[in-house]
Design a protein around this motif. Structure first.
Motif, mmCIF file in Angstrom:
data_model
loop_
_atom_site.group_PDB
_atom_site.id
_atom_site.type_symbol
_atom_site.label_atom_id
_atom_site.label_comp_id
_atom_site.label_asym_id
_atom_site.label_seq_id
_atom_site.Cartn_x
_atom_site.Cartn_y
_atom_site.Cartn_z
ATOM 1 N N ALA A 103 0.834 -1.209 0.000
ATOM 2 C CA ALA A 103 0.000 0.000 0.000
ATOM 3 C C ALA A 103 0.865 1.254 0.000
ATOM 4 O O ALA A 103 0.564 2.238 -0.694
ATOM 5 N N ARG A 104 1.975 1.224 0.780
ATOM 6 C CA ARG A 104 2.881 2.380 0.770
ATOM 7 C C ARG A 104 3.542 2.553 -0.598
ATOM 8 O O ARG A 104 3.908 3.665 -0.983
ATOM 9 N N GLY A 105 3.668 1.441 -1.343
ATOM 10 C CA GLY A 105 4.249 1.508 -2.677
ATOM 11 C C GLY A 105 3.267 1.921 -3.753
ATOM 12 O O GLY A 105 3.626 1.936 -4.943
ATOM 13 N N GLY A 106 2.025 2.215 -3.380
ATOM 14 C CA GLY A 106 1.064 2.729 -4.356
ATOM 15 C C GLY A 106 -0.042 1.779 -4.753
ATOM 16 O O GLY A 106 -0.913 2.139 -5.558
ATOM 17 N N LEU A 107 -0.073 0.562 -4.207
ATOM 18 C CA LEU A 107 -1.147 -0.370 -4.530
ATOM 19 C C LEU A 107 -2.303 -0.161 -3.554
ATOM 20 O O LEU A 107 -2.084 -0.045 -2.338
ATOM 21 N N ASP A 108 -3.515 -0.137 -4.069
ATOM 22 C CA ASP A 108 -4.705 0.087 -3.228
ATOM 23 C C ASP A 108 -5.152 -1.256 -2.660
ATOM 24 O O ASP A 108 -5.978 -1.959 -3.246
ATOM 25 N N ILE A 109 -4.588 -1.620 -1.531
ATOM 26 C CA ILE A 109 -4.819 -2.941 -0.962
ATOM 27 C C ILE A 109 -5.075 -2.819 0.536
ATOM 28 O O ILE A 109 -4.426 -2.036 1.229
ATOM 29 N N VAL A 110 -6.061 -3.572 1.032
ATOM 30 C CA VAL A 110 -6.488 -3.525 2.429
ATOM 31 C C VAL A 110 -6.467 -4.939 2.995
ATOM 32 O O VAL A 110 -6.891 -5.888 2.327
ATOM 33 N N PHE A 111 -5.983 -5.097 4.194
ATOM 34 C CA PHE A 111 -5.870 -6.413 4.828
ATOM 35 C C PHE A 111 -7.032 -6.662 5.783
ATOM 36 O O PHE A 111 -7.454 -5.780 6.536
ATOM 37 N N HIS A 112 -7.543 -7.910 5.763
ATOM 38 C CA HIS A 112 -8.542 -8.376 6.724
ATOM 39 C C HIS A 112 -8.090 -9.751 7.234
ATOM 40 O O HIS A 112 -7.651 -10.588 6.427
ATOM 41 N N GLY A 113 -8.222 -10.001 8.505
ATOM 42 C CA GLY A 113 -7.868 -11.301 9.045
ATOM 43 C C GLY A 113 -8.905 -11.781 10.036
ATOM 44 O O GLY A 113 -9.531 -10.978 10.739
ATOM 45 N N GLN A 114 -9.095 -13.085 10.100
ATOM 46 C CA GLN A 114 -10.029 -13.659 11.056
ATOM 47 C C GLN A 114 -9.468 -14.978 11.581
ATOM 48 O O GLN A 114 -9.003 -15.814 10.798
ATOM 49 N N ARG A 115 -9.511 -15.145 12.880
ATOM 50 C CA ARG A 115 -9.066 -16.391 13.494
ATOM 51 C C ARG A 115 -10.266 -17.295 13.706
ATOM 52 O O ARG A 115 -11.303 -16.869 14.235
ATOM 53 N N LEU A 116 -10.137 -18.560 13.296
ATOM 54 C CA LEU A 116 -11.221 -19.518 13.447
ATOM 55 C C LEU A 116 -11.405 -19.891 14.913
ATOM 56 O O LEU A 116 -10.448 -19.994 15.670
ATOM 57 N N GLN A 117 -12.650 -20.113 15.294
ATOM 58 C CA GLN A 117 -12.984 -20.570 16.633
ATOM 59 C C GLN A 117 -13.490 -22.010 16.553
ATOM 60 O O GLN A 117 -13.966 -22.472 15.530
ATOM 61 N N GLY A 118 -13.415 -22.708 17.669
ATOM 62 C CA GLY A 118 -13.931 -24.070 17.694
ATOM 63 C C GLY A 118 -12.916 -25.074 17.196
ATOM 64 O O GLY A 118 -11.738 -24.766 16.984
ATOM 65 N N GLN A 119 -13.398 -26.278 16.972
ATOM 66 C CA GLN A 119 -12.547 -27.378 16.534
ATOM 67 C C GLN A 119 -13.398 -28.405 15.821
ATOM 68 O O GLN A 119 -14.632 -28.358 15.894
ATOM 69 N N PRO A 120 -12.760 -29.356 15.110
ATOM 70 C CA PRO A 120 -13.553 -30.373 14.399
ATOM 71 C C PRO A 120 -14.421 -31.186 15.351
ATOM 72 O O PRO A 120 -14.054 -31.429 16.507
ATOM 73 N N ALA A 121 -15.583 -31.590 14.860
ATOM 74 C CA ALA A 121 -16.443 -32.476 15.641
ATOM 75 C C ALA A 121 -15.805 -33.859 15.732
ATOM 76 O O ALA A 121 -14.915 -34.202 14.945
ATOM 77 N N ARG A 122 -16.235 -34.639 16.690
ATOM 78 C CA ARG A 122 -15.702 -35.983 16.838
ATOM 79 C C ARG A 122 -15.933 -36.781 15.548
ATOM 80 O O ARG A 122 -17.046 -36.846 15.034
ATOM 81 N N GLY A 123 -14.864 -37.353 15.037
ATOM 82 C CA GLY A 123 -14.946 -38.139 13.811
ATOM 83 C C GLY A 123 -14.762 -37.329 12.547
ATOM 84 O O GLY A 123 -14.637 -37.897 11.468
ATOM 85 N N GLU A 124 -14.748 -35.987 12.642
ATOM 86 C CA GLU A 124 -14.576 -35.138 11.464
ATOM 87 C C GLU A 124 -13.094 -34.903 11.223
ATOM 88 O O GLU A 124 -12.327 -34.655 12.151
#
Length: 436
Positions: free
Chosen positions: A71-92
């Motif tokens: 972005a500082r170099g002139g590209l119009d770019i925005v960051f988004h991040g998300q951390r997953l919650q939970g865990q696989p179900a039993r057997g998944e």
């Protein structure tokens, strides 16, 4: 973590790229941002933190920092991040859980950013690997079609612009622009099928068959064509053999064996939860022609044959006798009914129907005995038991709410609107439909 709050509504000048931080997605994100700059588009980098690797925090920070540098170099770019919650179900499997949750998180971030287009960095080798893995699992045309170049799900267009590009072209792009990327150690773990394929199978396969990658991609293309044709024919057949509640077996038996198989697979996919076994399909194909009655369990539901129809029957709770209660059904839409297992759908009537005014002050009543229903203006009213029998409504589907307006019976689920109610004068008119 999110560097940018996002846009609340779709933005016509924005698109998103799924950015894991790996080599392929880094190249796609950079190439998209360069092209978008000329088109005056804003690019949103969507990063999912799976929480499965100790390095994942560093990967998220690295992708965010990379976006800021660009972005500082002139590209119009925005960051988004998300951390997953939970865990696989039993057997998944971890792979299945991570994939499902990753797409859910990507869709959520894309909508928050106002992006209805999300680019994915899968390339030709990924497609070839997917075809081979699906073949090893015994997949049919739907599986062998592998990954579509473009698909719409839940209002978002998922696009794979590099699906025909060889991996070598992407590696050349990375070298040309001296791009840095993170390396996921799980890609080398042999417990994952794709990792074993990449480490043990592909090198030997390409040595023996240098054009194998292009060949598998051709398989995916042709399987996609077959799948589209099968889906089209099965959809037309299903409209003829399904009444919206059950599969009508005489019409189904009249189809050729191939079309019976295709339409039954399509119907089962519509009425059962994902993951139903293929063995059920072949049991039904083998057993239905000879069975006058039958029951085929599948998870929390059963498939039951009654007369010449095949039904899906959910496990029914055993509540006490429901009490009569008032309900306003004059507004279009779906009206869930408890404790009965279903809902009433109210919609404008094209023909027939009952006056909407009758529905403002309705009552739901359980069957008490002695009720009569008139199915047609030219026939006399008859007891519900006889009407259920003559209309082929199975015993398990008869514990339904009766809809009254005063003492006028309006609707019996499984039988439809009472002819006497349809004869009542009044405008506008609406249809009532029971959906179990």
């Amino acid at each position: 973590m999110g560097v940018h709050q996002g846009l609340p509504t779709p933005h016509p000048r924005a698109l998103a790229v799924a950015a894991s931080g790996g080599f392929d997605s880094t190249a796609l994100l950079h190439a998209t941002a360069r092209l978008a700059k000329r088109q005056r588009l804003q690019v949103h980098a969507l990063h999912v933190h799976h929480g499965l690797q100790p390095e994942a925090d560093g990967w998220m920070r690295a992708v965010a920092a990379q976006c800021r540098r660009w972005a500082r170099g002139g590209l119009d770019i925005v960051f988004h991040g998300q951390r997953l919650q939970g865990q696989p179900a039993r057997g998944e499997s971890i792979e299945a859980w991570a994939r499902r949750e990753r797409y859910r998180a990507l869709a959520e971030m894309a909508r928050a950013a106002g992006c209805m287009h999300v680019l994915l960095a899968h390339h030709r080798r990924d497609q070839a690997e997917t075809v081979l893995l699906q073949a090893l699992r015994g997949a049919g045309p739907a599986g062998l079609a592998a990954m579509p170049a473009v698909v719409e799900r839940d209002g978002i267009l998922w696009m794979r612009p590099w699906l025909a590009q060889p991996r070598e072209a992407i590696e050349a792009y990375l070298r040309r622009w001296r791009l840095r990327a993170v390396s996921d150690p799980s890609n080398a773990q042999r417990r994952f099928a794709r990792s074993r394929l990449r480490a043990r199978v592909w090198p030997a396969l390409l040595t023996a068959f240098p054009d194998a990658e292009a060949g598998f991609v051709a398989v995916a293309r042709r399987a996609s064509e077959v799948r589209a044709l099968v889906d089209e024919v099965a959809g037309e057949d299903l409209a003829r053999v399904c009444d919206g509640v059950s599969l009508q077996l005489p019409a189904w038996f009249a189809l050729s064996e191939a079309r019976r198989t295709a339409v039954l697979r399509r119907w089962l996919a519509d009425v059962l939860a994902p993951g139903w076994p293929d063995t059920l399909l072949y049991r039904l194909l083998r057993e239905l022609p000879a069975a006058r009655t039958g029951c085929w369990p599948c998870g929390a539901v059963e498939l039951r044959r009654y007369r010449d129809r095949l039904f899906v029957v959910a496990e029914q709770p055993q509540p006490g006798q429901p009490l009569a209660r008032a309900i306003d059904l004059s507004q279009p839409g779906d009206h869930p009914l408890q404790p009965w297992q279903g809902l009433l759908r109210v919609q404008a009537a094209v023909t027939g129907g009952v006056p909407a005014a009758l529905l403002r002050d309705c009552q739901l009543r359980p069957r008490l005995g002695g009720e009569q229903f008139q199915s047609h203006p030219a026939t006399p009213p008859r007891s519900l038991k006889k009407q259920f029998q003559s209309h082929g409504v199975p015993a398990w589907a008869r514990n339904v709410p009766l809809v009254f307006a005063g003492e006028q019976l309006l609707l019996v689920p499984g039988l439809g609107l009472d002819a006497r109610a349809q004869a009542c004068p009044g405008e506008p008119r609406v249809d009532l439909r029971w959906l179990p």
